[in-house]
Design a protein around this motif. Structure first.
Motif, PDB file in Angstrom:
ATOM      1  N   ARG A 269      31.472 -31.251 -12.910  1.00 32.29           N
ATOM      2  CA  ARG A 269      32.857 -31.253 -12.423  1.00 32.29           C
ATOM      3  C   ARG A 269      32.875 -32.801 -11.531  1.00 32.29           C
ATOM      4  O   ARG A 269      32.118 -33.173 -10.924  1.00 32.29           O
ATOM      5  N   LYS A 270      34.020 -33.259 -11.737  1.00 32.54           N
ATOM      6  CA  LYS A 270      34.338 -34.592 -11.036  1.00 32.54           C
ATOM      7  C   LYS A 270      35.791 -34.340 -10.747  1.00 32.54           C
ATOM      8  O   LYS A 270      36.661 -33.562 -10.964  1.00 32.54           O
ATOM      9  N   PHE A 271      36.298 -35.365  -9.965  1.00 31.11           N
ATOM     10  CA  PHE A 271      37.847 -35.279  -9.568  1.00 31.11           C
ATOM     11  C   PHE A 271      38.630 -36.099 -10.721  1.00 31.11           C
ATOM     12  O   PHE A 271      37.960 -36.913 -11.168  1.00 31.11           O
ATOM     13  N   ASP A 272      39.665 -35.636 -10.801  1.00 32.86           N
ATOM     14  CA  ASP A 272      40.592 -36.215 -11.793  1.00 32.86           C
ATOM     15  C   ASP A 272      41.356 -37.279 -11.365  1.00 32.86           C
ATOM     16  O   ASP A 272      41.108 -37.564 -10.142  1.00 32.86           O
ATOM     17  N   GLU A 273      42.224 -37.679 -12.164  1.00 32.03           N
ATOM     18  CA  GLU A 273      42.979 -38.751 -11.796  1.00 32.03           C
ATOM     19  C   GLU A 273      43.949 -38.482 -10.527  1.00 32.03           C
ATOM     20  O   GLU A 273      44.428 -39.646  -9.893  1.00 32.03           O
ATOM     21  N   HIS A 274      43.999 -37.189 -10.271  1.00 30.30           N
ATOM     22  CA  HIS A 274      45.090 -36.681  -9.034  1.00 30.30           C
ATOM     23  C   HIS A 274      44.188 -36.612  -7.848  1.00 30.30           C
ATOM     24  O   HIS A 274      44.579 -36.027  -6.813  1.00 30.30           O
ATOM     25  N   GLY A 275      42.690 -36.656  -7.922  1.00 29.01           N
ATOM     26  CA  GLY A 275      41.815 -36.497  -6.731  1.00 29.01           C
ATOM     27  C   GLY A 275      41.758 -35.102  -6.690  1.00 29.01           C
ATOM     28  O   GLY A 275      41.300 -34.762  -5.673  1.00 29.01           O
ATOM     29  N   LEU A 276      41.733 -34.413  -7.615  1.00 32.58           N
ATOM     30  CA  LEU A 276      41.367 -32.933  -7.746  1.00 32.58           C
ATOM     31  C   LEU A 276      40.326 -32.430  -8.621  1.00 32.58           C
ATOM     32  O   LEU A 276      40.104 -33.092  -9.626  1.00 32.58           O
ATOM     33  N   SER A 277      39.716 -31.276  -8.231  1.00 32.52           N
ATOM     34  CA  SER A 277      38.746 -30.690  -9.302  1.00 32.52           C
ATOM     35  C   SER A 277      39.065 -29.270  -9.120  1.00 32.52           C
ATOM     36  O   SER A 277      39.168 -28.499  -8.070  1.00 32.52           O
ATOM     37  N   GLN A 278      39.426 -28.595 -10.178  1.00 32.45           N
ATOM     38  CA  GLN A 278      40.253 -27.080 -10.449  1.00 32.45           C
ATOM     39  C   GLN A 278      41.303 -27.162  -9.331  1.00 32.45           C
ATOM     40  O   GLN A 278      41.428 -25.958  -8.812  1.00 32.45           O
ATOM     41  N   GLY A 279      42.225 -28.150  -9.403  1.00 34.48           N
ATOM     42  CA  GLY A 279      43.432 -28.087  -8.388  1.00 34.48           C
ATOM     43  C   GLY A 279      43.013 -28.047  -6.984  1.00 34.48           C
ATOM     44  O   GLY A 279      43.770 -27.889  -6.071  1.00 34.48           O
ATOM     45  N   MET A 280      41.752 -28.436  -6.541  1.00 36.95           N
ATOM     46  CA  MET A 280      41.423 -28.665  -5.194  1.00 36.95           C
ATOM     47  C   MET A 280      40.951 -30.030  -4.913  1.00 36.95           C
ATOM     48  O   MET A 280      40.289 -30.690  -5.807  1.00 36.95           O
ATOM     49  N   PRO A 281      41.031 -30.505  -3.611  1.00 39.20           N
ATOM     50  CA  PRO A 281      40.736 -31.793  -3.278  1.00 39.20           C
ATOM     51  C   PRO A 281      39.113 -31.678  -2.902  1.00 39.20           C
ATOM     52  O   PRO A 281      38.961 -32.797  -2.043  1.00 39.20           O
ATOM     53  N   PHE A 282      38.366 -30.861  -3.435  1.00 35.24           N
ATOM     54  CA  PHE A 282      37.094 -30.923  -3.149  1.00 35.24           C
ATOM     55  C   PHE A 282      36.493 -30.422  -4.340  1.00 35.24           C
ATOM     56  O   PHE A 282      37.085 -29.565  -5.099  1.00 35.24           O
ATOM     57  N   ILE A 283      35.212 -30.496  -4.464  1.00 35.88           N
ATOM     58  CA  ILE A 283      34.567 -29.991  -5.827  1.00 35.88           C
ATOM     59  C   ILE A 283      33.381 -28.991  -5.578  1.00 35.88           C
ATOM     60  O   ILE A 283      32.457 -29.110  -4.593  1.00 35.88           O
ATOM     61  N   TRP A 284      33.808 -27.729  -5.991  1.00 37.79           N
ATOM     62  CA  TRP A 284      32.998 -26.476  -5.524  1.00 37.79           C
ATOM     63  C   TRP A 284      31.876 -26.327  -6.721  1.00 37.79           C
ATOM     64  O   TRP A 284      31.839 -25.978  -7.694  1.00 37.79           O
ATOM     65  N   ARG A 285      30.715 -26.567  -6.072  1.00 42.55           N
ATOM     66  CA  ARG A 285      29.624 -26.426  -6.959  1.00 42.55           C
ATOM     67  C   ARG A 285      28.490 -25.653  -6.261  1.00 42.55           C
ATOM     68  O   ARG A 285      27.472 -25.349  -7.017  1.00 42.55           O
ATOM     69  N   SER A 286      28.964 -24.729  -5.045  1.00 39.60           N
ATOM     70  CA  SER A 286      27.877 -23.919  -4.468  1.00 39.60           C
ATOM     71  C   SER A 286      27.671 -22.614  -5.281  1.00 39.60           C
ATOM     72  O   SER A 286      26.684 -22.096  -5.049  1.00 39.60           O
ATOM     73  N   ILE A 287      28.742 -22.221  -6.425  1.00 33.58           N
ATOM     74  CA  ILE A 287      28.351 -21.227  -7.214  1.00 33.58           C
ATOM     75  C   ILE A 287      27.519 -21.416  -8.535  1.00 33.58           C
ATOM     76  O   ILE A 287      27.422 -20.491  -9.425  1.00 33.58           O
ATOM     77  N   ASP A 288      27.028 -22.677  -8.560  1.00 33.32           N
ATOM     78  CA  ASP A 288      26.161 -23.150  -9.866  1.00 33.32           C
ATOM     79  C   ASP A 288      25.113 -21.907 -10.019  1.00 33.32           C
ATOM     80  O   ASP A 288      24.132 -21.633  -8.995  1.00 33.32           O
ATOM     81  N   PRO A 289      24.938 -21.576 -11.328  1.00 38.84           N
ATOM     82  CA  PRO A 289      24.067 -20.470 -11.462  1.00 38.84           C
ATOM     83  C   PRO A 289      22.402 -20.884 -11.264  1.00 38.84           C
ATOM     84  O   PRO A 289      21.733 -20.064 -10.911  1.00 38.84           O
ATOM     85  N   ARG A 290      22.353 -22.280 -11.253  1.00 36.70           N
ATOM     86  CA  ARG A 290      21.051 -22.677 -11.103  1.00 36.70           C
ATOM     87  C   ARG A 290      20.717 -22.598  -9.812  1.00 36.70           C
ATOM     88  O   ARG A 290      19.368 -22.770  -9.473  1.00 36.70           O
ATOM     89  N   LYS A 291      21.467 -22.618  -8.791  1.00 35.88           N
ATOM     90  CA  LYS A 291      21.183 -22.529  -7.498  1.00 35.88           C
ATOM     91  C   LYS A 291      21.655 -21.578  -6.456  1.00 35.88           C
ATOM     92  O   LYS A 291      21.471 -21.578  -5.423  1.00 35.88           O
ATOM     93  N   ILE A 292      21.858 -20.310  -7.324  1.00 36.53           N
ATOM     94  CA  ILE A 292      21.921 -19.065  -6.452  1.00 36.53           C
ATOM     95  C   ILE A 292      21.066 -17.947  -6.943  1.00 36.53           C
ATOM     96  O   ILE A 292      20.835 -17.952  -8.374  1.00 36.53           O
ATOM     97  N   PRO A 293      20.316 -17.151  -6.258  1.00 41.42           N
ATOM     98  CA  PRO A 293      19.512 -16.332  -6.649  1.00 41.42           C
ATOM     99  C   PRO A 293      20.325 -15.209  -7.631  1.00 41.42           C
ATOM    100  O   PRO A 293      21.549 -14.946  -7.532  1.00 41.42           O
ATOM    101  N   TYR A 294      19.296 -14.572  -8.404  1.00 43.26           N
ATOM    102  CA  TYR A 294      19.815 -13.367  -9.171  1.00 43.26           C
ATOM    103  C   TYR A 294      19.728 -12.227  -8.362  1.00 43.26           C
ATOM    104  O   TYR A 294      20.145 -11.055  -8.789  1.00 43.26           O
ATOM    105  N   TYR A 295      19.127 -12.099  -7.190  1.00 42.77           N
ATOM    106  CA  TYR A 295      19.002 -11.043  -6.151  1.00 42.77           C
ATOM    107  C   TYR A 295      19.547 -11.426  -4.884  1.00 42.77           C
ATOM    108  O   TYR A 295      19.906 -12.394  -4.670  1.00 42.77           O
ATOM    109  N   LEU A 296      19.508 -10.258  -4.313  1.00 43.74           N
ATOM    110  CA  LEU A 296      20.286 -10.213  -2.893  1.00 43.74           C
ATOM    111  C   LEU A 296      19.407 -11.009  -2.029  1.00 43.74           C
ATOM    112  O   LEU A 296      18.023 -10.554  -1.843  1.00 43.74           O
ATOM    113  N   CYS A 297      19.752 -12.154  -1.157  1.00 44.75           N
ATOM    114  CA  CYS A 297      18.953 -12.667  -0.471  1.00 44.75           C
ATOM    115  C   CYS A 297      19.808 -13.306   0.803  1.00 44.75           C
ATOM    116  O   CYS A 297      20.921 -12.748   1.089  1.00 44.75           O
ATOM    117  N   VAL A 298      19.276 -13.738   1.947  1.00 46.55           N
ATOM    118  CA  VAL A 298      19.878 -14.210   2.924  1.00 46.55           C
ATOM    119  C   VAL A 298      19.340 -15.599   3.383  1.00 46.55           C
ATOM    120  O   VAL A 298      18.185 -16.032   3.010  1.00 46.55           O
TER     121      VAL A 298
END
Length: 609
Positions: free
Chosen positions: A580-609
């Protein structure tokens, strides 16, 4: 094996298997004592009516019912926490695994805290709002290797960033107001509304299904930590009639002078209001996730421990997802929500306020099993498939998570159909039916599926929901997202340093309200601790949810193929998120920030803290 019931050595072996071997930790062989596990033939998943040694299952379940008991809830008066001989051993085992997992972050966070502190000192400390960025830029390379979400440190004053956080990093607080069923919660000057909403009034936005509401007013009566202050905000958001953007309309503090702020106010006033709301939202997200994920998944699994053999496929599915689950609440009691602990060190509301909210949220809605289904919850709040207002032009949480949920459901459907090729088999499975009854009557799971459970699709729904709660919903609110966006200063302070303003137009500088250097570093270092940066190499991330060797060894080829497809789909979703990158309007998914925290490679498959 005919003397199994009276053989003391086999009894000890079974007890040891329950207490130590279950469940297998991702890539941590210390939890796989092969010398005491049954043979591969013994440990194949099988329904009870097809098991060639049913007497073993009967005795196993009898021991389980004596050893796994429902104990006093932890972290609020919510669901039961396990106790008993086997329950206590399971908790001790999970705690040991948790400490092993968290050691990397714990060892790295202190030198990185020192590094951030030195950088802030060299920059002259916090002299302006932009000074907070020094705390984050290139300071947490080990604990938060992806850094702060792009745009959060540069576009944080934008209204669109603030509003779209409600549709990404915390989508659980906002709902659309129904034109006929929901009265307007508070008034806003229509001269302001017309200016912001292309000539529409508050009443018109409400009538046309354009108006949304977020409510943190429940925080008003909670006790406050001495020397710290907060608000208890309610807020309106709306779909702009012309642009279609999801934007903020007004924020009401509900405390102090109970001022109502809008984007038409002075810059500092409106920034203060957004900070106050985000402070309430940060509190909400951390306690809501506890009530909605840990407190829901655990009793469902505890009921399975007491009614199903470890050879039952449904039990095996749940065991896989509940790795390390029973470490979280006792660790929270001991280190996070203890008096003077990490939580008390930073937040405006003391730890027992958090326990009070977790309890209220659990019983009101968060702990209701079927009502919090991914699709149903969003539809009930008018965020998807709304019949009384326009669609959201961008809904990053739904757009990102829906394909993940679909992949979990697809695997689970194959898994269920592999063991129940005919629907009638559900009714013949006495362990399955005992589990459903136990979950409702003894474990007291709220809004669970009623007995008897006779449809495969209902079983798919139950198991998939546990997968969603443990692998997605939890980490949408907790984990990497807290350090990468949800708790980043100055927009997301955990407390204020002085009382709320009594009038508007009186804020010359926001710094007196905000964290000083020490408190800011404390907040940052606390929140990066929630990340787990080694998941990919440990094979503990979401694509590995159904890939554990010990789990798959007990299943057939159809399940193996389904696990491979699941992993490939989640990796493809991860690639898309990472690209994901910013588009020509400076947006990603309609937002002025890029949300990558929900990337499956970086979240556990199990309950964690």
């Amino acid at each position: 094996m005919t003397s199994f019931l009276g053989h003391p050595l086999l009894l000890l072996t079974l007890l040891f298997h329950y207490a130590v071997a279950w469940p297998v930790a991702p890539s941590q062989t210390v939890l796989e004592p092969a010398t005491v596990l049954p043979s591969d033939d013994d440990y194949q998943f099988a329904l009870p009516m097809f098991d060639t040694r049913p007497w073993e299952r009967v005795y196993e379940i009898r021991l389980a019912r004596e050893g796994y008991l429902y104990g006093t809830p932890l972290l609020g008066n919510t669901s039961f926490f396990p106790t008993g001989v086997l329950g206590d051993a399971m908790v001790a085992r999970d705690r040991a695994a948790w400490f092993q997992d968290v050691a990397y972050v714990t060892n790295k966070v202190y030198p990185e805290l020192d590094k951030a502190g030195k950088a802030l000192m060299e920059a002259g400390g916090i002299q302006s709002l932009s000074s907070y960025s020094v705390i984050y830029e290139d300071q947490w390379a080990s604990t938060l290797p992806d850094g702060v979400s792009p745009g959060v440190l540069t576009n944080w004053t934008q209204n669109l960033l603030f509003s779209m956080e409600r549709l990404s990093i915390n989508p659980y607080v906002v709902r659309r107001l129904h034109p006929r069923e929901d009265p307007l919660p508070f008034a806003v000057d229509n001269r302001v509304v017309r200016h912001l909403a292309n000539g529409r009034t508050l009443e018109t936005l409400h009538r046309d299904g354009h108006l949304f509401f977020a409510n943190h007013s429940y925080q008003a009566p909670y006790p406050k930590t001495p020397g710290r202050w907060t608000a208890a905000c309610t807020a309106y958001f709306f779909i702009h009639p012309h642009s279609g953007e999801f934007l903020p309309l007004a924020i009401k503090t509900n405390m102090g002078s109970d001022l109502t702020y809008t984007p038409m106010d002075d810059t500092n006033d409106w920034l203060f209001a957004k900070m106050a709301f985000n402070m309430n939202d940060l509190f909400h997200s951390q306690l809501y996730h506890l009530a909605n994920t840990h407190d829901v998944a655990e009793p469902v699994h505890q009921a399975a421990l007491r009614t199903m053999s470890a050879r039952h496929p449904v039990r095996g599915y749940l065991d896989r997802l509940m790795y390390q689950a029973y470490a979280v609440r006792p660790i929270g009691v001991e280190f996070l929500f203890n008096d003077g602990g990490f939580y008390d060190s930073s937040f405006a509301l003391p730890n027992w306020s958090g326990m009070r909210y977790a309890t209220e949220a659990y019983w009101e809605h968060a702990g209701h099993f079927r009502a919090t289904n991914f699709y149903r919850d969003l539809a009930d709040r008018g965020l998807v498939d709304c019949t009384y207002g326009p669609n959201l032009t961008s809904f990053p949480f739904y757009d990102t998570v829906a394909p993940m949920v679909a992949a979990i459901e697809e695997f689970t459907r194959v898994f269920v159909e592999s063991y129940y090729p005919e629907e009638r088999l559900l009714g013949e499975d006495h362990e399955l039916q005992a589990w459903i009854v136990e979950a409702t009557e003894e474990a007291e799971v709220i809004d669970f599926f009623p007995a008897p459970l006779l449809k495969r699709e209902d079983l798919v729904s139950i198991l998939s929901h546990i997968g969603f709660l443990s692998g997605i919903a939890h980490h949408a609110l907790n984990g990497a997202t807290v350090g990468e966006s949800m708790g980043v200063l100055p927009l997301h302070p955990s407390s204020f340093n002085q009382p709320l303003p009594t009038t508007k137009g009186s804020i010359d500088s926001l710094l007196p309200w905000l964290h000083n250097e020490t408190e800011a570093l404390k907040q940052a270092s606390l929140l990066v601790r929630f990340n787990r940066p080694l998941l990919d190499e440990q094979e503990g991330n979401l694509p590995q949810m159904f890939s554990g060797s010990s789990f798959l060894a007990q299943t057939g080829s159809a399940v193996h193929h389904a696990a491979t497809r699941f992993r490939e789909k989640l990796l493809a979703i991860s690639d898309e998120i990472r690209g994901r990158k910013f588009d020509e309007h400076g947006l990603s998914q309609g937002m002025p920030f890029i949300w990558r925290s929900i990337d499956p490679r970086k979240i556990p498959y199990y309950l964690c803290v």
